[in-house]
Design an enzyme around this catalytic site. Structure first.
Site, PDB file in Angstrom:
ATOM      1  N   ASP A  96       0.833  -1.260  -0.097  1.00 20.37           N
ATOM      2  CA  ASP A  96       0.073   0.072  -0.087  1.00 20.37           C
ATOM      3  C   ASP A  96       0.903   1.253  -0.104  1.00 20.37           C
ATOM      4  O   ASP A  96       1.126   2.036   1.048  1.00 20.37           O
ATOM      5  CB  ASP A  96      -1.011  -0.070   1.078  1.00 20.37           C
ATOM      6  CG  ASP A  96      -1.976  -1.261   1.087  1.00 20.37           C
ATOM      7  OD1 ASP A  96      -2.284  -1.744  -0.272  1.00 20.37           O
ATOM      8  OD2 ASP A  96      -2.239  -1.848   2.220  1.00 20.37           O
ATOM      9  N   LYS A 135       0.312  -8.020  -2.195  1.00 20.90           N
ATOM     10  CA  LYS A 135      -0.996  -7.559  -2.442  1.00 20.90           C
ATOM     11  C   LYS A 135      -0.836  -6.217  -3.082  1.00 20.90           C
ATOM     12  O   LYS A 135      -0.238  -5.264  -2.684  1.00 20.90           O
ATOM     13  CB  LYS A 135      -2.028  -7.259  -1.096  1.00 20.90           C
ATOM     14  CG  LYS A 135      -3.343  -6.963  -1.442  1.00 20.90           C
ATOM     15  CD  LYS A 135      -3.972  -6.234  -0.291  1.00 20.90           C
ATOM     16  CE  LYS A 135      -4.007  -4.913  -0.253  1.00 20.90           C
ATOM     17  NZ  LYS A 135      -4.797  -4.159   0.614  1.00 20.90           N
ATOM     18  N   ASP A 179      -6.469  -6.861  -5.029  1.00 20.25           N
ATOM     19  CA  ASP A 179      -7.236  -6.651  -4.223  1.00 20.25           C
ATOM     20  C   ASP A 179      -8.316  -5.304  -4.693  1.00 20.25           C
ATOM     21  O   ASP A 179      -7.997  -4.040  -4.135  1.00 20.25           O
ATOM     22  CB  ASP A 179      -6.737  -6.105  -2.578  1.00 20.25           C
ATOM     23  CG  ASP A 179      -7.727  -6.202  -1.590  1.00 20.25           C
ATOM     24  OD1 ASP A 179      -9.008  -6.739  -1.847  1.00 20.25           O
ATOM     25  OD2 ASP A 179      -7.534  -5.637  -0.579  1.00 20.25           O
ATOM     26  N   LYS A 233     -11.783  -5.683  -5.041  1.00 21.45           N
ATOM     27  CA  LYS A 233     -12.936  -5.877  -4.389  1.00 21.45           C
ATOM     28  C   LYS A 233     -14.230  -5.597  -5.339  1.00 21.45           C
ATOM     29  O   LYS A 233     -15.156  -4.883  -5.507  1.00 21.45           O
ATOM     30  CB  LYS A 233     -13.376  -5.065  -3.161  1.00 21.45           C
ATOM     31  CG  LYS A 233     -12.305  -5.214  -2.196  1.00 21.45           C
ATOM     32  CD  LYS A 233     -12.267  -4.200  -1.063  1.00 21.45           C
ATOM     33  CE  LYS A 233     -11.480  -4.689   0.044  1.00 21.45           C
ATOM     34  NZ  LYS A 233     -10.082  -4.075  -0.120  1.00 21.45           N
ATOM     35  N   ASP A 244     -20.102  -5.159  -9.149  1.00 26.68           N
ATOM     36  CA  ASP A 244     -20.811  -4.637 -10.350  1.00 26.68           C
ATOM     37  C   ASP A 244     -21.826  -5.499 -10.973  1.00 26.68           C
ATOM     38  O   ASP A 244     -21.879  -6.583 -10.366  1.00 26.68           O
ATOM     39  CB  ASP A 244     -19.694  -4.121 -11.391  1.00 26.68           C
ATOM     40  CG  ASP A 244     -20.118  -2.849 -12.064  1.00 26.68           C
ATOM     41  OD1 ASP A 244     -21.192  -2.856 -12.762  1.00 26.68           O
ATOM     42  OD2 ASP A 244     -19.451  -1.978 -12.238  1.00 26.68           O
ATOM     43  N   ILE A 245     -22.291  -5.288 -12.115  1.00 30.39           N
ATOM     44  CA  ILE A 245     -23.347  -6.258 -12.832  1.00 30.39           C
ATOM     45  C   ILE A 245     -22.524  -7.409 -13.054  1.00 30.39           C
ATOM     46  O   ILE A 245     -21.302  -7.564 -13.269  1.00 30.39           O
ATOM     47  CB  ILE A 245     -24.016  -5.636 -13.791  1.00 30.39           C
ATOM     48  CG1 ILE A 245     -23.004  -5.296 -15.062  1.00 30.39           C
ATOM     49  CG2 ILE A 245     -24.780  -4.282 -13.512  1.00 30.39           C
ATOM     50  CD1 ILE A 245     -23.704  -4.981 -16.309  1.00 30.39           C
ATOM     51  N   THR A 291     -20.053  -7.702 -16.109  1.00 36.10           N
ATOM     52  CA  THR A 291     -18.726  -6.547 -15.858  1.00 36.10           C
ATOM     53  C   THR A 291     -17.833  -7.126 -14.963  1.00 36.10           C
ATOM     54  O   THR A 291     -16.584  -7.488 -15.230  1.00 36.10           O
ATOM     55  CB  THR A 291     -19.180  -5.317 -15.637  1.00 36.10           C
ATOM     56  OG1 THR A 291     -19.977  -4.781 -16.379  1.00 36.10           O
ATOM     57  CG2 THR A 291     -17.956  -4.391 -15.168  1.00 36.10           C
ATOM     58  N   THR A 348     -12.791  -4.965   7.819  1.00 34.70           N
ATOM     59  CA  THR A 348     -12.266  -4.844   9.078  1.00 34.70           C
ATOM     60  C   THR A 348     -12.282  -3.583   9.661  1.00 34.70           C
ATOM     61  O   THR A 348     -11.879  -3.420  10.729  1.00 34.70           O
ATOM     62  CB  THR A 348     -10.715  -5.582   9.340  1.00 34.70           C
ATOM     63  OG1 THR A 348     -10.043  -5.032   8.288  1.00 34.70           O
ATOM     64  CG2 THR A 348     -10.868  -7.188   8.997  1.00 34.70           C
ATOM     65  N   GLN A 361      -8.358   0.361  11.354  1.00 33.66           N
ATOM     66  CA  GLN A 361      -8.886  -0.868  11.650  1.00 33.66           C
ATOM     67  C   GLN A 361      -9.638  -0.772  12.922  1.00 33.66           C
ATOM     68  O   GLN A 361      -9.294  -0.309  13.927  1.00 33.66           O
ATOM     69  CB  GLN A 361      -7.837  -2.018  11.490  1.00 33.66           C
ATOM     70  CG  GLN A 361      -6.839  -1.991  10.295  1.00 33.66           C
ATOM     71  CD  GLN A 361      -7.931  -2.487   8.985  1.00 33.66           C
ATOM     72  OE1 GLN A 361      -8.988  -2.726   9.231  1.00 33.66           O
ATOM     73  NE2 GLN A 361      -7.289  -3.029   8.084  1.00 33.66           N
ATOM     74  N   GLY A 412       0.067  -4.820   6.210  1.00 30.77           N
ATOM     75  CA  GLY A 412       0.622  -3.599   5.347  1.00 30.77           C
ATOM     76  C   GLY A 412       1.440  -2.940   6.377  1.00 30.77           C
ATOM     77  O   GLY A 412       2.701  -2.965   6.383  1.00 30.77           O
ATOM     78  N   ARG A 413       1.056  -1.903   7.094  1.00 32.07           N
ATOM     79  CA  ARG A 413       1.477  -0.891   7.677  1.00 32.07           C
ATOM     80  C   ARG A 413       2.604  -1.251   8.585  1.00 32.07           C
ATOM     81  O   ARG A 413       3.666  -0.760   8.926  1.00 32.07           O
ATOM     82  CB  ARG A 413       0.424   0.200   8.403  1.00 32.07           C
ATOM     83  CG  ARG A 413      -0.157   1.096   7.274  1.00 32.07           C
ATOM     84  CD  ARG A 413      -1.026   1.742   7.822  1.00 32.07           C
ATOM     85  NE  ARG A 413      -2.352   1.258   7.889  1.00 32.07           N
ATOM     86  CZ  ARG A 413      -3.649   1.449   8.097  1.00 32.07           C
ATOM     87  NH1 ARG A 413      -3.745   2.823   8.405  1.00 32.07           N
ATOM     88  NH2 ARG A 413      -4.776   0.718   7.940  1.00 32.07           N
TER      89      ARG A 413
END
Length: 232
Positions: A9, A31, A58, A60, A63-64, A67, A121, A188, A208-209
């Site tokens: 990230d 990721k 990632d 997420k 949509d329809i 797609t 989360t 979080q 991540g962090r």
């Protein structure tokens, strides 16, 4: 054995690749989320693959059905190994994603695992708009749908992993919100230590962090991996 996924990230492609090189031989997965993918595009995924990483995209998808199915095919074409879509997209959308993977040609660069997002989360109880259920109960309900619709796993808090595994034994659990003891939770809300997440049955831990912001990201990753090994 649970696997570590390092969340890249970061706001620049060169910084993400530099960190990835530092982590070669440690973490098997990287990721790439919305910020970095928007900045760097598919070429970053190809660079990470060339470094030997498995790639978790990632984005997420939500949509329809058509797609989302096409987006899944596009992700496979650039070698993505795992991707996310929202369980709240419903049965038709999730089944379309499953059909897209199942319909890939034998020589496709990848056949990505499909993971359904249950409850982010970052949500605490009472914070989900229009949803009265507690986050853990809502996550369990969505996970049951993911299992029925052919997804490979779900994204959930480590706090929900044990219940999901009991109710849907075939599902893999990918858990963000992982924080070593003493680490700041940041934005979080439903967090868990690496050891507790592994003990709860998590198959993938996304960090991540706590790694990115450490003085030595590689050493931070080593400590987390050691904690995961001890818990396993």
């Amino acid at each position: 054995m649970a696997q570590l996924i390092v969340a890249l990230d970061l706001p620049r492609k060169d910084a993400a690749l530099s960190l990835a090189r530092d982590l070669q031989g440690l973490a098997p997965w990287c990721k790439v989320g919305m910020e970095l993918f928007t900045l760097a595009g598919p070429s970053l995924l190809e660079s990470l693959k060339s470094l030997g990483f498995r790639v978790f995209l990632d984005l997420k998808f939500y949509d329809i059905p058509h797609t989302v199915g096409q987006a899944v095919k596009a992700a496979a074409a650039v070698g993505v190994d795992l991707l996310t879509l929202h369980c709240q997209g419903g049965e038709r959308m999730c089944r379309e994603a499953r059909a897209a993977v199942d319909g890939l040609a034998a020589d496709s660069p990848a056949r990505p695992l499909l993971f359904g997002v249950t409850v982010l989360t970052s949500f605490a109880e009472g914070e989900m708009p229009g949803i009265a259920a507690a986050p853990a109960d809502f996550a369990l309900s969505l996970a049951a749908g993911a299992a029925a619709w052919g997804l490979d796993g779900v994204v959930c808090s480590g706090l929900e992993a044990a219940r999901i595994k009991t109710a849907s034994p075939g599902l893999l659990c990918l858990c963000p919100g992982i924080r070593p003891a003493g680490a700041a939770a940041g934005d979080q809300r439903r967090v868990m230590t690496p050891a507790r997440a592994v003990a709860a049955g998590a198959d993938f831990l996304v960090v991540g962090r706590p790694i990115l912001e450490a003085p030595s990201p590689a050493e931070a990753a080593r400590r987390i991996l050691a904690e995961m090994d001890d818990a396993g």
